[in-house]
Scaffold this active site. Sequence first.
Site, PDB file in Angstrom:
ATOM      1  N   GLU A   1     -17.844  17.989   3.559  1.00  0.00           N
ATOM      2  CA  GLU A   1     -17.080  18.668   2.508  1.00  0.00           C
ATOM      3  C   GLU A   1     -17.739  18.482   1.142  1.00  0.00           C
ATOM      4  OE1 GLU A   1     -13.173  17.030   3.388  1.00  0.00           O
ATOM      5  OE2 GLU A   1     -12.680  18.793   4.577  1.00  0.00           O
TER       6      GLU A   1
ATOM      7  N   GLY B   1       0.495   6.011   5.118  1.00  0.00           N
ATOM      8  CA  GLY B   1       1.364   5.208   5.971  1.00  0.00           C
ATOM      9  C   GLY B   1       2.476   4.546   5.184  1.00  0.00           C
TER      10      GLY B   1
ATOM     11  N   GLY C   1       0.813  -1.211   0.000  1.00  0.00           N
ATOM     12  CA  GLY C   1       0.000   0.000   0.000  1.00  0.00           C
ATOM     13  C   GLY C   1       0.844   1.257   0.000  1.00  0.00           C
TER      14      GLY C   1
ATOM     15  N   ALA D   1      -5.105  10.506   8.153  1.00  0.00           N
ATOM     16  CA  ALA D   1      -3.715  10.414   7.698  1.00  0.00           C
ATOM     17  C   ALA D   1      -2.699  10.520   8.840  1.00  0.00           C
ATOM     18  CB  ALA D   1      -3.456  11.475   6.622  1.00  0.00           C
TER      19      ALA D   1
END
Lengths: 421, 421
Positions: A176, A20, A16, A324
């Site tokens: 948002e 991270g 991934g 995040a």
Amino acid sequence: MPRKNQGTRPHVVILGAGFGGIKAAKLLADKDVDVTIVDKHNYHLFQPLLYQVSTSILSEDEISYPIRAFFQKNENIDFFMAEATGFDPANKIVKTSHGDISYDYLIIATGATTNYFGMKSVEEHSYPMKTLRESTLLRNHLIRTFERASRVENDKDLKKALMTIMIVGGGPTGVEEAGAISELVYKCMKKDYHNLNMNDVDIKLIEATDKLLPMMPEALRNNTVDVLRGKKVDVRLNTQVRDYDGEYITLKCGEKEEKIRTRTVIWAAGVKAQPVVATLGAEVDRAGRVIVEKTTQVKGFPDIYAIGDSAHFEQDGRPLPTIAPAAYEAAETTVKNIMHAIKGEEQETFVYKDLGSMATIGAGDAVMFKGVMKSKGLFAWIAWMAVHVLRLAGPLTNCTVIFKWVMNYFFGVRMARIVRD
Amino acid sequence: MPRKNQGTRPHVVILGAGFGGIKAAKLLADKDVDVTIVDKHNYHLFQPLLYQVSTSILSEDEISYPIRAFFQKNENIDFFMAEATGFDPANKIVKTSHGDISYDYLIIATGATTNYFGMKSVEEHSYPMKTLRESTLLRNHLIRTFERASRVENDKDLKKALMTIMIVGGGPTGVEEAGAISELVYKCMKKDYHNLNMNDVDIKLIEATDKLLPMMPEALRNNTVDVLRGKKVDVRLNTQVRDYDGEYITLKCGEKEEKIRTRTVIWAAGVKAQPVVATLGAEVDRAGRVIVEKTTQVKGFPDIYAIGDSAHFEQDGRPLPTIAPAAYEAAETTVKNIMHAIKGEEQETFVYKDLGSMATIGAGDAVMFKGVMKSKGLFAWIAWMAVHVLRLAGPLTNCTVIFKWVMNYFFGVRMARIVRD
């Protein structure tokens, strides 16, 4: 034969290339290890701005950065474009769509996917927004429904259904998206479609609990509702989605059920870990996240670490938030612990430091909260812009993004109103 | 019932929102007519820069501009998102994928599509570059083949085939694509792929005749070949493509046949009119373009006009070149003639004025020719930039495009190296 690193150095495989994974690779770039990043996409996606792609503010390539571009000067970092499909931990092998890769240490950082909580009808007909493809499909859809509405001559009900937009989920993504869609419609599309009456537009934000942005203090939550209502968004709290067949959505508020005809349901109501995580065989939580120790090691698999939305890391009796900074911080401890393991040293404990949270409600308006500090309005929006631009990969992209935000703020310009095929 | 305009004013329907169609609509915006633009895409595509999208220089939305954005202030211009599928000239109706539209005057400006000259195998396996989708599919493919090459461990032949890129067609598109791919590979991908040897890359530009850029004088043509060869592009003149099965391309040079293994064949060797044009029933040329009178009226159909790549307009014994200025200029005369027809006045004759031609060969290098004036190198490149930026729709896009060109020129930066799905 599984693929191996060429040298004799320990081989760290990172599954991934999200926040991270990239952070871990950057920290490993000057260490005496070989690293292979595995991702099915060739880019790192800046997920917090997906909503801006779906609402025609930014281009796709402004929030997606080629993974190899991060590591042009790091010979020890390799990229392998493939999807992780399974694990063989006994042989220290990870399986991918393009063959096996052997590892000495593995970091699982595969991130999250959309959680429909078992509602098949909603999964089939609604628009998620976790990937670049999903956000451009949503952009296409929003424009196409207005084009269709403009072609409808006599069927008023259909026209109304085409101009009814439901956003489900009152977290940052839903808030948002609702704000950005309102501005897209009332500031931009209003000028585009001479033959549509924008009073027919109905934008609803649906939230099952009694709160938008639950991580925020009450004053900011109330402010968020007020700002959205000022933008003609119908905020519905305590309202659950029961079903959506592509034509009618069924809402439940208390005992009352309501059916509303709409062609657009945007699902931002929940996430879960990527399904591959569960195939490891380690213990997972209800959202499919693997349970990790205080060291970020997967319980029972000391050479496998998991971070970010792949991991269930408990602190103060709760799992970390799916944001995040939680992935960044876990990556830092994980890299330290891998280096400790290589040197035969003891593992460190990961302690998550809350950096606060923020959400935009529209151009020039945001809410921001950390500890006792809270802020709203233009100042919070400028802070939000600064934080996001600094986090964006690449100084060049930053320039075009700032430029587009300023243009959108002052002139309501949305350059990317493109139905791509 | 065919769709009609609401008022009593003459209804002009424009098929296609390319250079000719948009120009005609702009000129009709302040006239006493109602206009409907019909296009299957919701954007005007700036085709001359497609090659920059395919080579990761520009974003898709920088060369595609929402059609409605041109006409936000023009109530008499309507857009109808649909594909033109046929004609019923006796009843003054044009058929579309979303129903019939009746017209008083019709402008056919549907543009061109790729011409494979009947070679089915090439059509099936090669990459054309006439649409936005095609240019992003090519971008995806170029990156994917390099990712595949980097995963190949033992098969040297396969690796070489993945790194062999053939561009067919020595016109401006082929020349520009070849130059841009060379720079993508040797300036940018070279840094990306630590485990690939860029000496294995083989870029060939294949041209059936003895000339690149046939519209240019000999000195500039020779210069173009020299510059491309300096960029490690193997320019093959007098070489025909006979077949391509997706794995091997067959080339013929004189009596000699050659088979080369390659995964990438880019077809920029010819165009023809969109097939719908031929369904009108008027006389067409070999490229499917409808024969028009000196007034741009279709022969035998006085209320139907055709311009740009849809039309075969002869001047000095030759059809006009398939370039934007030819469409612009024809649009001007066509609009005048429609207004003449409405007022019962006589039709004017269209006279094409050659504005010259230009092509980039790479960042900082171009050739330019008009009448006796010719230029090459950095100056021609700056002129090329200026002309293209001025022609691009929208002052905001211009800024980001210039910014990206400058960054690409000085640093070889290509921000859009994204394999989108």
